[in-house]
Write a protein that holds these residues in place. Structure first.
Motif, PDB file in Angstrom:
ATOM      1  N   LYS A   1       1.405  85.113 -56.488  1.00 16.18           N
ATOM      2  CA  LYS A   1       1.656  84.570 -55.316  1.00 16.18           C
ATOM      3  C   LYS A   1       1.246  84.695 -54.037  1.00 16.18           C
ATOM      4  O   LYS A   1       0.746  83.231 -53.157  1.00 16.18           O
ATOM      5  CB  LYS A   1       3.543  84.463 -55.247  1.00 16.18           C
ATOM      6  CG  LYS A   1       4.386  83.543 -54.355  1.00 16.18           C
ATOM      7  CD  LYS A   1       5.686  83.540 -54.641  1.00 16.18           C
ATOM      8  CE  LYS A   1       6.292  82.965 -53.600  1.00 16.18           C
ATOM      9  NZ  LYS A   1       7.737  82.693 -53.421  1.00 16.18           N
TER      10      LYS A   1
ATOM     11  N   LEU B   1      -2.369  82.972 -54.249  1.00 13.63           N
ATOM     12  CA  LEU B   1      -2.755  81.594 -54.338  1.00 13.63           C
ATOM     13  C   LEU B   1      -1.609  80.567 -53.503  1.00 13.63           C
ATOM     14  O   LEU B   1      -2.163  78.938 -52.557  1.00 13.63           O
ATOM     15  CB  LEU B   1      -1.275  81.391 -55.564  1.00 13.63           C
ATOM     16  CG  LEU B   1      -1.981  81.594 -56.761  1.00 13.63           C
ATOM     17  CD1 LEU B   1      -0.981  80.804 -57.898  1.00 13.63           C
ATOM     18  CD2 LEU B   1      -3.098  80.552 -57.011  1.00 13.63           C
ATOM     19  N   SER B   2      -1.100  81.097 -52.430  1.00 15.43           N
ATOM     20  CA  SER B   2      -0.303  80.164 -51.084  1.00 15.43           C
ATOM     21  C   SER B   2      -1.623  80.309 -49.687  1.00 15.43           C
ATOM     22  O   SER B   2      -1.683  79.698 -49.325  1.00 15.43           O
ATOM     23  CB  SER B   2       1.142  81.237 -50.725  1.00 15.43           C
ATOM     24  OG  SER B   2       2.012  81.407 -51.017  1.00 15.43           O
TER      25      SER B   2
ATOM     26  N   SER C   1      -4.905  80.905 -50.604  1.00 13.58           N
ATOM     27  CA  SER C   1      -5.659  79.578 -51.055  1.00 13.58           C
ATOM     28  C   SER C   1      -5.975  78.546 -50.269  1.00 13.58           C
ATOM     29  O   SER C   1      -6.146  77.836 -51.035  1.00 13.58           O
ATOM     30  CB  SER C   1      -6.532  80.544 -51.614  1.00 13.58           C
ATOM     31  OG  SER C   1      -5.676  80.230 -53.226  1.00 13.58           O
ATOM     32  N   LEU C   2      -4.398  78.266 -51.616  1.00 15.24           N
ATOM     33  CA  LEU C   2      -4.251  76.451 -51.741  1.00 15.24           C
ATOM     34  C   LEU C   2      -3.291  76.275 -50.983  1.00 15.24           C
ATOM     35  O   LEU C   2      -2.628  74.744 -50.870  1.00 15.24           O
ATOM     36  CB  LEU C   2      -3.222  76.542 -53.134  1.00 15.24           C
ATOM     37  CG  LEU C   2      -4.766  76.506 -54.286  1.00 15.24           C
ATOM     38  CD1 LEU C   2      -3.685  76.893 -55.507  1.00 15.24           C
ATOM     39  CD2 LEU C   2      -5.615  75.734 -53.933  1.00 15.24           C
TER      40      LEU C   2
END
Length: 104
Positions: free
Chosen positions: A16, A19-20, A22-23
């Motif tokens: 999590k 992903l948070s 990087s995106l």
């Protein structure tokens, strides 16, 4: 028809966080979910903050023994039982609805 892969992501887990960072986070869906089963049919009853209440009917065929036609019949049966009409169906995700996207 859906094929899914579930990852049990708890707050602060590495995936999590990766992903948070990087995106970024586009939307947060705050919901309360109740799950019920009748045989192989799963019902999600969701109360979504700012959107309302939704039901998802999911006929599951884990081993391929039921078949698409019977799964569709099961879903249609419960749609009729609950009085769900075609106009009640929502194609967009909760995050799309929160962001104001219709999904049409």
């Amino acid at each position: 028809e859906s094929s899914i892969l579930l990852y049990d992501s708890k707050p602060g887990t590495t995936l999590k966080v990766i992903l948070s960072k990087s995106l970024g986070v586009l939307a947060v869906v705050d919901k309360k979910r109740e799950i019920y089963f009748i045989e192989n049919v799963k019902f999600h009853v969701d109360s979504v903050e700012g959107l309302g209440t939704f039901v998802e009917i999911e006929a599951i065929d884990d081993d391929g023994s039921i078949g698409k036609d019977r799964l569709s019949e099961q879903c249609e049966h419960y749609k009729q039982k609950f009085g769900i009409r075609a106009g009640d169906l929502v194609a967009a995700s909760y995050s799309d609805l929160i962001l104001g996207k219709s999904g049409d």
